[in-house]
Every structure is written in structure tokens, then in C-alpha cells.
Design a protein around this motif. Structure first.
Motif, mmCIF file in Angstrom:
data_model
loop_
_atom_site.group_PDB
_atom_site.id
_atom_site.type_symbol
_atom_site.label_atom_id
_atom_site.label_comp_id
_atom_site.label_asym_id
_atom_site.label_seq_id
_atom_site.Cartn_x
_atom_site.Cartn_y
_atom_site.Cartn_z
ATOM 1 N N TRP A 10 0.819 -1.218 0.000
ATOM 2 C CA TRP A 10 0.000 0.000 0.000
ATOM 3 C C TRP A 10 0.853 1.269 0.000
ATOM 4 C CZ3 TRP A 10 -4.584 -0.804 3.990
ATOM 5 C CH2 TRP A 10 -5.293 -1.950 3.621
ATOM 6 N N LYS A 11 2.149 1.110 0.232
ATOM 7 C CA LYS A 11 3.057 2.277 0.314
ATOM 8 C C LYS A 11 2.506 3.275 1.342
ATOM 9 C CE LYS A 11 4.154 1.364 -4.460
ATOM 10 N NZ LYS A 11 4.879 1.786 -5.643
ATOM 11 N N MET A 12 2.665 4.593 1.112
ATOM 12 C CA MET A 12 2.255 5.580 2.106
ATOM 13 C C MET A 12 0.830 6.053 1.813
ATOM 14 S SD MET A 12 4.519 8.821 3.398
ATOM 15 C CE MET A 12 3.986 9.972 2.144
ATOM 16 N N GLY A 93 14.095 -3.970 0.638
ATOM 17 C CA GLY A 93 14.808 -3.568 -0.583
ATOM 18 C C GLY A 93 13.916 -3.087 -1.706
ATOM 19 N N HIS A 94 12.726 -2.591 -1.369
ATOM 20 C CA HIS A 94 11.887 -2.020 -2.435
ATOM 21 C C HIS A 94 12.660 -0.899 -3.127
ATOM 22 C CE1 HIS A 94 8.619 0.052 -4.466
ATOM 23 N NE2 HIS A 94 7.936 -1.069 -4.352
ATOM 24 N N SER A 95 12.448 -0.750 -4.425
ATOM 25 C CA SER A 95 13.247 0.233 -5.177
ATOM 26 C C SER A 95 13.054 1.651 -4.644
ATOM 27 C CB SER A 95 12.902 0.175 -6.662
ATOM 28 O OG SER A 95 11.549 0.521 -6.855
ATOM 29 N N TYR A 165 10.606 -9.704 -8.269
ATOM 30 C CA TYR A 165 11.323 -9.041 -9.372
ATOM 31 C C TYR A 165 10.461 -7.877 -9.851
ATOM 32 C CZ TYR A 165 12.911 -7.849 -14.009
ATOM 33 O OH TYR A 165 13.309 -7.139 -15.115
ATOM 34 N N GLU A 166 10.969 -6.674 -9.633
ATOM 35 C CA GLU A 166 10.213 -5.471 -9.977
ATOM 36 C C GLU A 166 11.091 -4.529 -10.804
ATOM 37 O OE1 GLU A 166 6.884 -4.798 -6.891
ATOM 38 O OE2 GLU A 166 8.668 -3.807 -6.160
ATOM 39 N N PRO A 167 11.008 -4.610 -12.126
ATOM 40 C CA PRO A 167 11.761 -3.651 -12.924
ATOM 41 C C PRO A 167 11.296 -2.233 -12.578
ATOM 42 C CG PRO A 167 10.263 -4.971 -14.309
ATOM 43 C CD PRO A 167 10.165 -5.511 -12.925
ATOM 44 N N ALA A 170 8.829 -0.203 -14.526
ATOM 45 C CA ALA A 170 7.445 -0.701 -14.620
ATOM 46 C C ALA A 170 6.626 -0.339 -13.383
ATOM 47 C CB ALA A 170 7.444 -2.216 -14.811
ATOM 48 N N ILE A 171 7.280 0.166 -12.334
ATOM 49 C CA ILE A 171 6.571 0.425 -11.078
ATOM 50 C C ILE A 171 5.807 1.743 -11.157
ATOM 51 C CG2 ILE A 171 6.837 0.889 -8.618
ATOM 52 C CD1 ILE A 171 9.196 -0.999 -8.567
ATOM 53 N N GLY A 172 4.495 1.661 -11.009
ATOM 54 C CA GLY A 172 3.659 2.855 -10.957
ATOM 55 C C GLY A 172 3.571 3.616 -12.269
ATOM 56 N N THR A 173 4.018 3.027 -13.347
ATOM 57 C CA THR A 173 4.050 3.736 -14.631
ATOM 58 C C THR A 173 2.947 3.295 -15.580
ATOM 59 O OG1 THR A 173 5.516 2.057 -15.559
ATOM 60 C CG2 THR A 173 6.565 3.977 -14.542
ATOM 61 N N GLY A 211 6.490 -7.745 -10.017
ATOM 62 C CA GLY A 211 5.850 -6.491 -9.623
ATOM 63 C C GLY A 211 6.145 -5.412 -10.633
ATOM 64 N N GLY A 212 5.149 -4.566 -10.870
ATOM 65 C CA GLY A 212 5.310 -3.453 -11.816
ATOM 66 C C GLY A 212 4.075 -3.348 -12.682
ATOM 67 N N SER A 213 3.126 -2.481 -12.238
ATOM 68 C CA SER A 213 1.907 -2.215 -13.008
ATOM 69 C C SER A 213 1.082 -3.472 -13.281
ATOM 70 C CB SER A 213 2.247 -1.476 -14.310
ATOM 71 O OG SER A 213 2.847 -0.220 -14.014
ATOM 72 N N VAL A 214 1.032 -4.374 -12.301
ATOM 73 C CA VAL A 214 0.107 -5.515 -12.421
ATOM 74 C C VAL A 214 -1.310 -4.998 -12.162
ATOM 75 C CG1 VAL A 214 -0.586 -7.751 -11.479
ATOM 76 C CG2 VAL A 214 1.845 -7.197 -11.726
ATOM 77 N N ALA A 231 2.347 -11.963 -7.521
ATOM 78 C CA ALA A 231 2.663 -10.560 -7.793
ATOM 79 C C ALA A 231 2.770 -9.760 -6.505
ATOM 80 C CB ALA A 231 1.580 -9.944 -8.678
ATOM 81 N N LEU A 232 3.658 -8.771 -6.544
ATOM 82 C CA LEU A 232 3.660 -7.713 -5.541
ATOM 83 C C LEU A 232 2.994 -6.531 -6.231
ATOM 84 C CD1 LEU A 232 4.460 -6.729 -2.739
ATOM 85 C CD2 LEU A 232 6.722 -6.148 -3.615
ATOM 86 N N VAL A 233 1.867 -6.108 -5.670
ATOM 87 C CA VAL A 233 0.994 -5.147 -6.348
ATOM 88 C C VAL A 233 0.991 -3.831 -5.592
ATOM 89 C CG1 VAL A 233 -1.339 -4.767 -7.229
ATOM 90 C CG2 VAL A 233 -0.465 -7.111 -7.014
ATOM 91 N N GLY A 234 1.270 -2.740 -6.292
ATOM 92 C CA GLY A 234 1.231 -1.421 -5.664
ATOM 93 C C GLY A 234 -0.119 -0.768 -5.876
ATOM 94 N N GLY A 235 -0.213 0.082 -6.887
ATOM 95 C CA GLY A 235 -1.420 0.880 -7.126
ATOM 96 C C GLY A 235 -2.721 0.092 -7.105
ATOM 97 N N ALA A 236 -2.730 -1.059 -7.761
ATOM 98 C CA ALA A 236 -3.978 -1.834 -7.859
ATOM 99 C C ALA A 236 -4.329 -2.549 -6.550
ATOM 100 C CB ALA A 236 -3.885 -2.843 -9.009
HETATM 101 C C1 PEP Z 1 5.311 -1.785 -6.145
HETATM 102 O O1 PEP Z 1 5.502 -0.677 -5.705
HETATM 103 O O2 PEP Z 1 5.789 -2.763 -5.552
HETATM 104 C C2 PEP Z 1 4.556 -1.920 -7.378
HETATM 105 C C3 PEP Z 1 4.673 -3.018 -8.064
HETATM 106 O O3 PEP Z 1 3.759 -0.853 -7.742
HETATM 107 P P1 PEP Z 1 2.701 -0.808 -8.979
HETATM 108 O O4 PEP Z 1 1.901 -2.073 -8.933
HETATM 109 O O5 PEP Z 1 1.859 0.413 -8.691
HETATM 110 O O6 PEP Z 1 3.501 -0.679 -10.230
#
Ligand code: PEP
Length: 253
Positions: A10-12, A93-95, A165-167, A170-173, A211-214, A231-236
Motif C-alpha cells: 500500500w506504500k504511504m 529492498g523495495h526500489s 522481481y520489480e523492474p 514498470a513500477i507505478g508507470t 511487480g510493476g503495473s500488475v 505478484a507484488l501489487v502497488g497501485g492496484a
Molecule cells: C510496487 O511498488 O511494488 C509496485 C509493483 O507498484 P505498482 O503495482 O503500482 O507498479
């Protein structure tokens, strides 16, 4: 057979009432998806509330960061034992932590060891920047992060890890890697690097998330690949309908 594992970072985002609302909505679906591992990683302020709500549901709880020392004069930090009182997982170690807070493979290594010593499952994030990707350095960067972040662990410890693995590009883009490209990195770079450290059998058992825009519309494509174990999911992960759709895709795959 590796189980699929879908975790929400969920980040911040989310106050305590907002977090309670989202977890309550998520549980309506996630509770019954017991064929996969699933977890949420809210901000630290919501962890005690979340731990209570999630108790006995089969849905795991993770923190987004901690320090590696046991206690002491480290203003603002959480100790591994404090996280372990509430959580099963810890993202390491999140980017964004590497980029904004100076986390390195060395500090990742200290945190991974501290997490394991306290019974936490580290979700260890690795991934290359856009420049590194464009320079053809993905394999080199990712292998170095695996070797550095996981140095000096035993195979027994290695077996307790989750890798994400989170390029970074691809994160949040909204620009996810293709499922085939991500799978190739998992299969041909990350898992062989894990095998070098821990042996082939252990490496074959380690869950490697992408992880990355899943999103709901691309999730199944990732989950049907041979070496993408969730998946490690951020925004969604911030909306119940999108995160549950992704978790359902993992359960179906
Ligand atoms: C993340 O921050 O770990 C991530 C994958 O974010 P998003 O799904 O928003 O790209």
C-alpha cells in the motif's frame, strides 16, 4: 508445486479508518481464496488494527520496512521483534527505499538476516532501472542484487524467502513488462542465481513474484508463466475490486 502469492504494497496510503474499510472489503473475497497465499502490507500505523482484523482469516500481514538492530537509539525505526509481533512478512529492498532512503544490497542483507532471525518472511525486492535495462544490463544487475542481498544465508534460510522481481521502470508507470520477458528473467536469471546460492532444489521452491503495473487485465498473463509465482501489487492493491480481481486470477491460474 509453488503456490501463487499475491501481496499488496500500500506504500504511504490509507489512514487507519481507510485501511480498516479496505481490509474489511478485501476479506469478503480473499478469505475464501485459500489455494493461494495472499497478504496486505499497509503503513505501520495500521498494522495493529490489521493484525486483529486478519487473525484467523488466512490472509497474511506484512510491514513495508524495518531496521535490522534489535533495539536502541534509532529514532523512527521499527525493530524486527516489533514487526514480528504483528506480521508474517516484511518487504525488504523495495526500489523506492533504495532510491529515496539509501537502501543498498548490504543493508538489504542485514535486514533479511534480522527478519529471518525473528521468524519473518522477507519479500526481497530486486529489479533494474530503465537505463540499466536499455543498456542490456538487467541480468547483471539482478544477479548482483540476489548475490549481495542474500549473501551468507544457509539453504534452510534461503527456503524461507520470497523474491519480488520489480523492474523499476514498470513500477507505478502503467508500463508493465511483458509476461514473457518477466518470466525469462525469473527463469533464466533469478532462479539460477538462487540455485547458485542455495542449490537447485531450494531454488525451485522459492516463490518469485513479479511487480510493476500488475492490474486485473494483465494479471492472468503473468500468472500462467512457468516461473512467475504471483505478484507484488502497488497501485492496484489500494482498491478492493482490483486487488481481489488479481488474487482471483492467481487462484484460477
Ligand atoms: C510496487 O511498488 O511494488 C509496485 C509493483 O507498484 P505498482 O503495482 O503500482 O507498479
Amino acid at each position: 508445486m509453488r503456490r501463487k502469492f499475491v501481496a499488496g504494497n500500500w506504500k504511504m496510503n490509507k489512514t487507519i479508518p481507510e485501511a480498516r474499510q479496505l481490509i474489511t472489503e478485501l476479506l469478503l473475497t480473499l478469505k475464501s481464496l485459500d489455494g493461494i497465499d495472499r497478504a496486505v502490507c499497509p503503513p505501520s500505523t495500521s498494522l495493529p488494527m490489521a493484525a486483529k482484523l486478519l487473525q484467523g482469516t488466512g490472509v497474511g500481514l506484512g510491514a513495508q520496512n524495518m531496521y535490522w538492530e534489535d533495539s536502541g537509539a534509532f529514532t523512527g525505526e521499527l525493530a524486527p521483534a516489533m514487526v514480528a509481533e504483528l506480521c508474517e512478512y516484511i518487504i525488504v529492498g523495495h526500489s523506492e527505499r533504495r532510491q529515496y532512503f539509501g537502501e543498498t544490497d548490504g543493508t538489504v542483507n542485514l535486514k533479511v538476516k534480522a527478519a529471518l532471525a525473528h521468524g519473518l518472511t522477507p519479500i526481497v525486492c530486486i529489479g533494474e532501472s530503465l537505463e540499466e535495462n536499455q543498456a542490456g544490463k538487467t541480468a547483471e544487475v539482478v544477479s548482483r542484487q540476489v548475490r549481495g542481498g542474500l549473501a551468507d544465508l544457509t539453504p534452510e534460510q534461503g527456503a524461507k524467502l520470497v523474491i519480488a522481481y520489480e523492474p523499476i521502470w514498470a513500477i507505478g508507470t502503467g508500463l508493465a513488462a511483458t509476461a514473457e520477458d518477466a518470466n525469462a528473467i525469473h527463469r533464466d536469471v533469478v532462479r539460477p542465481a538462487l540455485a547458485e546460492l542455495f542449490g537447485e532444489q531450494v531454488a525451485q521452491g522459492i516463490q518469485i513474484q513479479y511487480g510493476g503495473s500488475v492490474k486485473p487485465d494483465n494479471a492472468l498473463g503473468f500468472f500462467t508463466q512457468s516461473d512467475i509465482d504471483g505478484a507484488l501489487v502497488g497501485g492496484a492493491s489500494l482498491k478492493a475490486d482490483s486487488f481481489t480481481a488479481i488474487a482471483k486470477a492467481a487462484a484460477e491460474s
